[in-house]
Design an enzyme around this catalytic site. Structure first.
Site, PDB file in Angstrom:
ATOM      1  N   SER A 120      34.922  44.477  48.837  1.00 53.49           N
ATOM      2  CA  SER A 120      35.409  43.652  49.951  1.00 53.49           C
ATOM      3  C   SER A 120      34.319  43.423  50.976  1.00 53.49           C
ATOM      4  O   SER A 120      34.414  42.508  51.781  1.00 53.49           O
ATOM      5  CB  SER A 120      36.547  44.366  50.694  1.00 53.49           C
ATOM      6  OG  SER A 120      37.518  44.792  49.823  1.00 53.49           O
ATOM      7  N   HIS A 141      35.249  38.544  44.049  1.00 52.05           N
ATOM      8  CA  HIS A 141      36.189  39.167  44.988  1.00 52.05           C
ATOM      9  C   HIS A 141      37.579  38.551  44.801  1.00 52.05           C
ATOM     10  O   HIS A 141      37.851  37.464  45.299  1.00 52.05           O
ATOM     11  CB  HIS A 141      35.647  38.946  46.416  1.00 52.05           C
ATOM     12  CG  HIS A 141      36.430  39.609  47.493  1.00 52.05           C
ATOM     13  ND1 HIS A 141      36.374  39.227  48.805  1.00 52.05           N
ATOM     14  CD2 HIS A 141      37.314  40.650  47.460  1.00 52.05           C
ATOM     15  CE1 HIS A 141      37.162  39.985  49.541  1.00 52.05           C
ATOM     16  NE2 HIS A 141      37.750  40.848  48.744  1.00 52.05           N
ATOM     17  N   GLU A 153      36.744  34.753  45.635  1.00 50.28           N
ATOM     18  CA  GLU A 153      35.549  34.507  46.457  1.00 50.28           C
ATOM     19  C   GLU A 153      34.357  34.998  45.627  1.00 50.28           C
ATOM     20  O   GLU A 153      34.285  36.189  45.293  1.00 50.28           O
ATOM     21  CB  GLU A 153      35.684  35.287  47.775  1.00 50.28           C
ATOM     22  CG  GLU A 153      34.610  34.962  48.788  1.00 50.28           C
ATOM     23  CD  GLU A 153      34.792  35.764  50.091  1.00 50.28           C
ATOM     24  OE1 GLU A 153      35.274  36.905  50.062  1.00 50.28           O
ATOM     25  OE2 GLU A 153      34.412  35.229  51.148  1.00 50.28           O
ATOM     26  N   ASN A 191      36.586  38.251  54.820  1.00 52.31           N
ATOM     27  CA  ASN A 191      36.733  39.320  55.808  1.00 52.31           C
ATOM     28  C   ASN A 191      35.982  39.056  57.102  1.00 52.31           C
ATOM     29  O   ASN A 191      36.330  39.600  58.145  1.00 52.31           O
ATOM     30  CB  ASN A 191      36.328  40.660  55.199  1.00 52.31           C
ATOM     31  CG  ASN A 191      37.441  41.168  54.298  1.00 52.31           C
ATOM     32  OD1 ASN A 191      38.607  41.139  54.678  1.00 52.31           O
ATOM     33  ND2 ASN A 191      37.102  41.593  53.091  1.00 52.31           N
TER      34      ASN A 191
HETATM   35  P1  NAD Z   1      42.004  52.084  44.631  1.00 52.60           P
HETATM   36  O1  NAD Z   1      41.725  53.294  45.450  1.00 52.60           O
HETATM   37  O2  NAD Z   1      43.416  51.651  44.442  1.00 52.60           O
HETATM   38  O3  NAD Z   1      41.365  52.268  43.149  1.00 52.60           O
HETATM   39  C1  NAD Z   1      40.056  52.708  42.954  1.00 52.60           C
HETATM   40  C2  NAD Z   1      39.978  53.342  41.570  1.00 52.60           C
HETATM   41  O4  NAD Z   1      38.619  53.611  41.274  1.00 52.60           O
HETATM   42  C3  NAD Z   1      40.739  54.678  41.440  1.00 52.60           C
HETATM   43  O5  NAD Z   1      41.670  54.591  40.378  1.00 52.60           O
HETATM   44  C4  NAD Z   1      39.637  55.688  41.146  1.00 52.60           C
HETATM   45  O6  NAD Z   1      40.056  56.729  40.271  1.00 52.60           O
HETATM   46  C5  NAD Z   1      38.601  54.785  40.475  1.00 52.60           C
HETATM   47  N1  NAD Z   1      37.244  55.334  40.458  1.00 52.60           N
HETATM   48  C6  NAD Z   1      36.597  56.037  41.421  1.00 52.60           C
HETATM   49  N2  NAD Z   1      35.351  56.361  40.989  1.00 52.60           N
HETATM   50  C7  NAD Z   1      35.214  55.843  39.732  1.00 52.60           C
HETATM   51  C8  NAD Z   1      34.161  55.843  38.776  1.00 52.60           C
HETATM   52  N3  NAD Z   1      33.001  56.463  39.001  1.00 52.60           N
HETATM   53  N4  NAD Z   1      34.381  55.229  37.589  1.00 52.60           N
HETATM   54  C9  NAD Z   1      35.568  54.623  37.334  1.00 52.60           C
HETATM   55  N5  NAD Z   1      36.599  54.590  38.212  1.00 52.60           N
HETATM   56  C10 NAD Z   1      36.417  55.194  39.397  1.00 52.60           C
HETATM   57  O7  NAD Z   1      41.113  50.916  45.283  1.00 52.60           O
HETATM   58  P2  NAD Z   1      41.410  49.339  45.280  1.00 52.60           P
HETATM   59  O8  NAD Z   1      42.238  49.005  46.466  1.00 52.60           O
HETATM   60  O9  NAD Z   1      41.832  48.916  43.911  1.00 52.60           O
HETATM   61  O10 NAD Z   1      39.942  48.786  45.596  1.00 52.60           O
HETATM   62  C11 NAD Z   1      38.964  48.653  44.589  1.00 52.60           C
HETATM   63  C12 NAD Z   1      37.885  47.705  45.052  1.00 52.60           C
HETATM   64  O11 NAD Z   1      38.472  46.429  45.322  1.00 52.60           O
HETATM   65  C13 NAD Z   1      37.178  48.119  46.352  1.00 52.60           C
HETATM   66  O12 NAD Z   1      35.827  47.766  46.270  1.00 52.60           O
HETATM   67  C14 NAD Z   1      37.922  47.312  47.412  1.00 52.60           C
HETATM   68  O13 NAD Z   1      37.132  47.059  48.569  1.00 52.60           O
HETATM   69  C15 NAD Z   1      38.165  46.012  46.658  1.00 52.60           C
HETATM   70  N6  NAD Z   1      39.276  45.198  47.160  1.00 52.60           N
HETATM   71  C16 NAD Z   1      40.460  45.774  47.509  1.00 52.60           C
HETATM   72  C17 NAD Z   1      41.504  44.953  47.955  1.00 52.60           C
HETATM   73  C18 NAD Z   1      42.846  45.550  48.315  1.00 52.60           C
HETATM   74  O14 NAD Z   1      43.665  44.846  48.933  1.00 52.60           O
HETATM   75  N7  NAD Z   1      43.147  46.784  47.936  1.00 52.60           N
HETATM   76  C19 NAD Z   1      41.342  43.559  48.017  1.00 52.60           C
HETATM   77  C20 NAD Z   1      40.120  43.006  47.622  1.00 52.60           C
HETATM   78  C21 NAD Z   1      39.087  43.838  47.193  1.00 52.60           C
END
Ligand code: NAD
Length: 297
Positions: A120, A141, A153, A191
């Protein structure tokens, strides 16, 4: 470049949605997470979300089965990416973790494989710089919830090759999404514009200009936003909002991005929004209803 084999790293909120949309569009997906329980949970979530599409009549039972059969899960990243043509990384938003993952991906993924990140806010250029293929690193994104939201994005790092951008634009369209290409500066576009609005809403509350419901109602009814900024902040996670504001503040060195002290206090106290049960609103597990937190009532 024709892509068929995708690897998605991280099976959390975003990773399961990204695997879902690729699998539904006919791609073979290796979904990778360090946590086997999270992979199990992701498959259940994808199954439930596909069921919802079937009950709405937007997908057939046969298409649902094909989509599920397109997904294979792995806890070993090197195995999961060994035949990938595109990796989409959606692991936890932490700079050190992402740099470590991209160093490993650069070693384990085939030479021509594109390495995309769903970050993000972390600099694509910084992530690309730890690999030996900065020209093949790009931001992809997706928005939450991924199967529903149309926007992707696409963020060009400083060294991203135009052919890679063109491939990801075409691919996003193939997934039924609308791609928007932007350059790699703090917060990208989504963002950079959203977070100052949320921060200003929090400042308005902090300064006593209006209450939680009034602020959200003004933006919903006055600006046709589907959700008010304070409720949206609760859904994004107040810790996530704070960390993105720090990226903007540090990246531009401009005081206009300084996070509101109320946001900092709430995060320090563990009031993170929907995921912790309370932020600007209070949430009851299993219910979609939210009432204004008694701290702001
Ligand atoms: P989340 O916490 O729900 O999931 C993250 C996952 O990554 C977990 O299941 C964790 O076990 C796994 N993980 C951690 N280290 C790892 C590794 N070394 N290898 C493989 N898996 C690993 O997080 P999320 O909300 O899904 O966010 C993920 C990404 O997406 C982030 O970069 C976040 O900024 C981005 N993002 C999130 C949103 C949102 O609304 N949640 C929106 C857009 C972008």
């Amino acid at each position: 470049m024709s892509l068929q084999q995708i690897a998605v790293i991280g099976a959390g909120t975003m990773g399961n949605g990204i695997a879902h949309v690729f699998a539904q569009s006919g791609f073979k997906v290796n979904l990778v997470d360090v946590n086997a329980g999270q992979l199990e949970k992701a498959l259940q979530t994808i199954g439930k979300n596909l069921d919802r599409q079937v009950s709405k009549g937007t997908l057939t039972e046969g298409q649902k089965s094909i989509a599920l059969a397109n997904i294979t899960t792995h806890t070993d990243m090197a195995v999961g990416v060994q035949n990938a043509q595109l990796v989409v990384e959606a692991a936890t938003e932490n700079t050190d973790l992402k740099l470590k993952i991209f160093r490993q991906l650069d070693e384990a993924a085939p030479a021509g494989c594109i390495l995309a990140t769903n970050t993000s806010s972390i600099s694509i250029t910084k992530i690309a710089a730890v690999t030996k293929r900065a020209d093949k690193v790009i931001g992809m994104h997706f928005m939450n919830p991924v199967p529903v939201m149309k926007l992707v994005e696409i963020i060009n790092g400083y060294a991203t090759d135009k052919s890679v951008t063109d491939t990801i634009v075409a691919l996003s369209t193939q997934l039924g999404k609308v791609p928007c290409v932007v350059n790699d500066y703090p917060g990208f576009i989504a963002n950079r514009i959203l977070m100052p609005m949320i921060n200003e809403a929090i400042y308005s509350l902090y300064e006593g200009v209006a209450g939680v419901e009034s602020i959200d109602t003004v933006m919903k009814l006055g600006m046709a936003h589907p959700m008010g900024p304070l409720q949206l902040a609760d859904f994004i996670g107040l810790d996530v909002c704070l960390s993105i504001l720090h990226v903007l503040h540090d990246g531009f060195g401009n005081p206009k991005y300084a996070p509101c002290p109320l946001l900092t206090n709430m995060v320090t106290a563990g009031y993170l929004g929907a995921k912790s049960g309370e932020g600007f609103y209070k949430y009851t597990p299993g219910s979609k209803e939210a009432v204004v937190s008694r701290r702001f009532a």
